[in-house]
Motif scaffolding. Sequence first.
Motif, PDB file in Angstrom:
ATOM      1  N   GLY A  33      19.875  15.570 -28.396  1.00 49.47           N
ATOM      2  CA  GLY A  33      18.937  17.397 -28.926  1.00 49.47           C
ATOM      3  C   GLY A  33      18.182  17.356 -27.912  1.00 49.47           C
ATOM      4  O   GLY A  33      17.009  18.133 -27.456  1.00 49.47           O
ATOM      5  N   SER A  34      18.118  17.195 -26.483  1.00 52.58           N
ATOM      6  CA  SER A  34      17.682  17.601 -25.907  1.00 52.58           C
ATOM      7  C   SER A  34      18.188  18.942 -25.790  1.00 52.58           C
ATOM      8  O   SER A  34      19.413  19.616 -25.338  1.00 52.58           O
ATOM      9  N   PHE A  35      17.786  20.149 -24.867  1.00 56.16           N
ATOM     10  CA  PHE A  35      17.664  21.557 -23.981  1.00 56.16           C
ATOM     11  C   PHE A  35      17.559  21.512 -22.530  1.00 56.16           C
ATOM     12  O   PHE A  35      16.026  21.773 -21.883  1.00 56.16           O
ATOM     13  N   ALA A  36      18.514  20.556 -21.535  1.00 54.51           N
ATOM     14  CA  ALA A  36      18.510  19.981 -20.178  1.00 54.51           C
ATOM     15  C   ALA A  36      18.589  21.364 -18.892  1.00 54.51           C
ATOM     16  O   ALA A  36      20.237  21.719 -19.880  1.00 54.51           O
ATOM     17  N   ALA A  37      19.016  21.295 -18.465  1.00 55.97           N
ATOM     18  CA  ALA A  37      18.534  21.383 -16.652  1.00 55.97           C
ATOM     19  C   ALA A  37      18.733  21.181 -15.678  1.00 55.97           C
ATOM     20  O   ALA A  37      17.887  20.432 -15.372  1.00 55.97           O
ATOM     21  N   PHE A  38      20.492  21.454 -15.113  1.00 59.87           N
ATOM     22  CA  PHE A  38      20.125  21.381 -13.630  1.00 59.87           C
ATOM     23  C   PHE A  38      20.034  22.236 -12.366  1.00 59.87           C
ATOM     24  O   PHE A  38      20.645  23.203 -12.830  1.00 59.87           O
ATOM     25  N   THR A 216      15.800  18.980 -10.555  1.00 61.08           N
ATOM     26  CA  THR A 216      16.302  19.668  -9.168  1.00 61.08           C
ATOM     27  C   THR A 216      17.326  18.310  -8.294  1.00 61.08           C
ATOM     28  O   THR A 216      17.764  17.334  -7.817  1.00 61.08           O
ATOM     29  N   LEU A 217      18.327  20.206  -7.724  1.00 60.69           N
ATOM     30  CA  LEU A 217      19.451  19.545  -6.734  1.00 60.69           C
ATOM     31  C   LEU A 217      19.585  20.133  -5.605  1.00 60.69           C
ATOM     32  O   LEU A 217      19.337  21.164  -5.310  1.00 60.69           O
ATOM     33  N   ASP A 219      21.754  19.552  -1.537  1.00 54.90           N
ATOM     34  CA  ASP A 219      22.380  18.380  -1.051  1.00 54.90           C
ATOM     35  C   ASP A 219      22.655  17.074  -1.673  1.00 54.90           C
ATOM     36  O   ASP A 219      23.342  16.310  -0.801  1.00 54.90           O
ATOM     37  N   GLY A 220      23.058  17.886  -2.772  1.00 49.64           N
ATOM     38  CA  GLY A 220      23.454  16.592  -3.130  1.00 49.64           C
ATOM     39  C   GLY A 220      22.744  15.606  -4.153  1.00 49.64           C
ATOM     40  O   GLY A 220      22.786  14.447  -4.418  1.00 49.64           O
ATOM     41  N   GLN A 221      21.548  15.414  -3.744  1.00 54.06           N
ATOM     42  CA  GLN A 221      20.586  14.381  -4.117  1.00 54.06           C
ATOM     43  C   GLN A 221      19.795  15.143  -5.416  1.00 54.06           C
ATOM     44  O   GLN A 221      19.090  16.619  -5.210  1.00 54.06           O
ATOM     45  N   LEU A 222      18.697  14.559  -6.455  1.00 52.71           N
ATOM     46  CA  LEU A 222      18.509  14.836  -7.921  1.00 52.71           C
ATOM     47  C   LEU A 222      17.192  14.214  -7.785  1.00 52.71           C
ATOM     48  O   LEU A 222      17.185  12.888  -7.440  1.00 52.71           O
ATOM     49  N   ARG A 223      16.141  15.500  -7.862  1.00 53.60           N
ATOM     50  CA  ARG A 223      15.095  14.140  -9.011  1.00 53.60           C
ATOM     51  C   ARG A 223      14.672  14.783 -10.034  1.00 53.60           C
ATOM     52  O   ARG A 223      15.017  16.128 -10.128  1.00 53.60           O
ATOM     53  N   LYS A 224      13.920  14.465 -10.939  1.00 50.06           N
ATOM     54  CA  LYS A 224      13.794  14.929 -11.769  1.00 50.06           C
ATOM     55  C   LYS A 224      12.498  15.305 -11.754  1.00 50.06           C
ATOM     56  O   LYS A 224      11.690  15.187 -11.478  1.00 50.06           O
ATOM     57  N   GLU A 225      12.538  16.689 -12.125  1.00 48.43           N
ATOM     58  CA  GLU A 225      11.372  17.848 -12.013  1.00 48.43           C
ATOM     59  C   GLU A 225      10.163  17.961 -12.789  1.00 48.43           C
ATOM     60  O   GLU A 225       9.147  18.008 -12.369  1.00 48.43           O
ATOM     61  N   GLY A 226      10.388  17.680 -14.019  1.00 51.07           N
ATOM     62  CA  GLY A 226       9.495  17.126 -15.127  1.00 51.07           C
ATOM     63  C   GLY A 226       9.796  17.371 -16.321  1.00 51.07           C
ATOM     64  O   GLY A 226      11.314  18.436 -16.774  1.00 51.07           O
ATOM     65  N   GLU A 227       9.278  17.703 -17.811  1.00 50.88           N
ATOM     66  CA  GLU A 227       9.155  18.503 -19.572  1.00 50.88           C
ATOM     67  C   GLU A 227       8.371  18.447 -18.906  1.00 50.88           C
ATOM     68  O   GLU A 227       7.072  19.109 -19.479  1.00 50.88           O
ATOM     69  N   THR A 228       8.822  20.282 -20.051  1.00 51.67           N
ATOM     70  CA  THR A 228       8.278  21.301 -20.836  1.00 51.67           C
ATOM     71  C   THR A 228       8.403  21.169 -22.400  1.00 51.67           C
ATOM     72  O   THR A 228       8.793  20.263 -22.835  1.00 51.67           O
TER      73      THR A 228
END
Length: 229
Positions: A33-38, A216-217, A219-228
């Motif tokens: 049920g998420s509305f998620a973005a990379f 957020t991506l 150079d191929g590395q991922l981090r979780k930016e946060g939730e709204t």
Amino acid sequence: MSLVSAQDLTKTYASGDVPVLALRGASFDIEAGSFAAFVGPSGSGKSTLLNLLGCLDQPSSGSLTVVDTDVAALDREQRAQFRGDHIGFVFQDFNLIPVLSAFENVELPLMMLRGWSVGRRRQKVEEVLKAVELGELGAKRPDKLSGGQKQRVAVARALVTGPELVLADEPTANLDRETALRVIDLMKRMRDELGTTFVFSTHDPKVMAAAELIFTLEDGQLRKEGETT
């Protein structure tokens, strides 16, 4: 409950004699049920990641579970069947077939599934076209539709099989601001009404503003930016 779960996901491509590490140890979970973005710049790994989630490619290492299935372990035929059963796709250039009407474009995924009679297919397509407010335009071919109408046909096509997960690759890139906002609102409404999980790859601030979960991506590395909220 996690609809998508990745652990230490990597993807390496061969480029001549030099391997290119397109994704570097990504770990994340996306709830149903998420509305998620990379998000991230071109070349950051967004499309690579979406291709892995959509079973269009396989990771080089790590684990990836989608809809309770270890998709990294599936062979090509099994991946194709899994996509048809569980995943819908929306593309930035719409990917509609020019010689088919809007109705026929939306119907196409159902024709690839077993057990759907002609009557049942027609009923489902009409229902989904009505949901995206295109019930009167089913007979029109893509060249007779506006950009926003084409993208709504693409959303209807992605939803017609009742997938748990819809992957949208830069879905607003070819739309003006007002049309893009309407398409985003439509997808969010479909999420709310149907419970479908939407995952975007994007660099569009309008999509990012609508997303409730952002990764957020770079150079191929991922981090979780946060939730709204």
